[in-house]
Design a protein around this motif. Structure first.
Motif, mmCIF file in Angstrom:
data_model
loop_
_atom_site.group_PDB
_atom_site.id
_atom_site.type_symbol
_atom_site.label_atom_id
_atom_site.label_comp_id
_atom_site.label_asym_id
_atom_site.label_seq_id
_atom_site.Cartn_x
_atom_site.Cartn_y
_atom_site.Cartn_z
ATOM 1 N N THR A 55 -2.975 0.420 1.400
ATOM 2 C CA THR A 55 -2.783 1.123 2.472
ATOM 3 C C THR A 55 -3.725 0.271 3.614
ATOM 4 N N VAL A 56 -5.019 -0.152 3.160
ATOM 5 C CA VAL A 56 -5.899 -0.912 3.956
ATOM 6 C C VAL A 56 -5.202 -2.254 4.288
ATOM 7 N N THR A 57 -4.726 -3.125 3.203
ATOM 8 C CA THR A 57 -4.208 -4.188 3.436
ATOM 9 C C THR A 57 -2.859 -4.242 4.490
ATOM 10 N N ASP A 101 -0.895 -4.937 10.195
ATOM 11 C CA ASP A 101 0.130 -4.297 11.050
ATOM 12 C C ASP A 101 1.357 -4.048 10.685
ATOM 13 N N LEU A 102 1.512 -3.798 9.411
ATOM 14 C CA LEU A 102 2.749 -3.225 8.852
ATOM 15 C C LEU A 102 2.724 -1.863 8.559
ATOM 16 N N LEU A 103 1.802 -1.336 8.704
ATOM 17 C CA LEU A 103 1.505 0.351 8.207
ATOM 18 C C LEU A 103 0.803 0.763 9.474
ATOM 19 N N PRO A 104 1.333 2.047 10.174
ATOM 20 C CA PRO A 104 0.298 2.403 11.227
ATOM 21 C C PRO A 104 -0.682 2.802 11.037
ATOM 22 N N ILE A 105 -1.710 2.850 11.727
ATOM 23 C CA ILE A 105 -2.984 3.239 11.700
ATOM 24 C C ILE A 105 -3.136 4.753 11.331
ATOM 25 N N ALA A 129 -2.092 5.398 7.804
ATOM 26 C CA ALA A 129 -3.344 5.065 6.963
ATOM 27 C C ALA A 129 -4.507 5.900 7.029
ATOM 28 N N VAL A 130 -4.828 6.450 8.253
ATOM 29 C CA VAL A 130 -5.946 7.425 8.154
ATOM 30 C C VAL A 130 -5.468 8.801 7.430
ATOM 31 N N VAL A 173 6.305 10.472 4.317
ATOM 32 C CA VAL A 173 5.158 10.043 3.626
ATOM 33 C C VAL A 173 3.968 10.755 4.499
ATOM 34 N N ALA A 174 3.773 11.007 5.543
ATOM 35 C CA ALA A 174 2.707 11.474 6.390
ATOM 36 C C ALA A 174 2.786 13.121 6.119
#
Length: 157
Positions: free
Chosen positions: A22-24, A29-33, A36-37, A118-119
Motif C-alpha cells: 500500500t505504501v509503495t 502514485d499508482l494507488l490513491p492516497i 491507502a489511508v 476495496v474501499a
C-alpha cells in the motif's frame, strides 16, 4: 497446527505485506492516497484494538512480561467472512495495480472500480470486527493446582 503465537504471526505477516504494498504503490502514485489511508487506517485501528483486548482479557496479574508471554492465552481473534473476502480483494488490487503500468492496454476504469470495491469492503470489514459478534473470543483455561470444587448437594434436598 494452531498456536496462540500463530494466531498473531499469520495476521501480522499479512499486515506487513499489505502495508508495504500500500505504501509503495501510493508513493509511486499508482494507488490513491485516500484509499491507502482507508487500508492502513483500518489495520492501525484493528491493531490498537487487539492490544486493548489483550490487556483487558489477560488474567491477573497484568505485568509487562505476562502481556508479551504468548503462552498465556487471553483472547483469540476470529476473522470474519467479509475480512477474508476483503483480504483477497486487496491482494487482487495490489497485484493488478503493480502490473498495470506494463500492460499493453489501459485498465484504468476497471482498476478504479476495483479500488472503490476495496474501499467499501475494507470499511465493511473493519466495522464487522466492531459490530459483529464473534470477531474475537476470550480464551479461559483452568488454573493449575486449583482445589477441586466442593460436591454439589443431591437433587431435591
Amino acid at each position: 497446527m494452531g498456536s496462540v503465537l500463530g494466531t498473531i504471526l499469520d495476521p501480522a505477516a499479512d499486515k506487513m505485506l499489505m502495508t508495504t504494498l500500500t505504501v509503495t504503490l501510493a508513493m509511486k502514485d499508482l494507488l490513491p492516497i485516500p484509499l491507502a489511508v482507508i487500508i492502513l487506517g483500518r489495520d492501525v485501528l484493528l491493531s490498537l484494538a487487539a492490544f486493548y483486548i489483550r490487556y483487558t482479557t489477560l488474567p491477573p496479574p497484568k505485568t509487562w512480561t505476562r502481556y508479551w508471554d504468548f503462552s498465556i492465552p487471553s483472547a483469540e481473534v476470529r476473522p470474519t467472512g467479509i475480512s477474508k473476502v476483503n483480504t483477497a480483494l486487496q491482494l487482487l488490487l495490489m497485484g493488478t495495480t503493480t502490473i498495470s503500468p506494463i500492460l499493453p492496454f489501459d485498465i484504468g476504469l476497471p482498476l478504479q472500480a476495483l479500488q472503490w470495491i476495496v474501499a467499501g469492503t475494507t470499511i465493511w470489514s473493519g466495522a464487522s470486527y466492531v459490530f459483529a459478534k464473534g470477531g474475537f473470543r476470550v480464551v479461559t483455561y483452568a488454573v493449575k493446582n486449583r482445589p477441586p470444587a466442593p460436591p454439589s448437594p443431591p437433587a431435591g434436598s
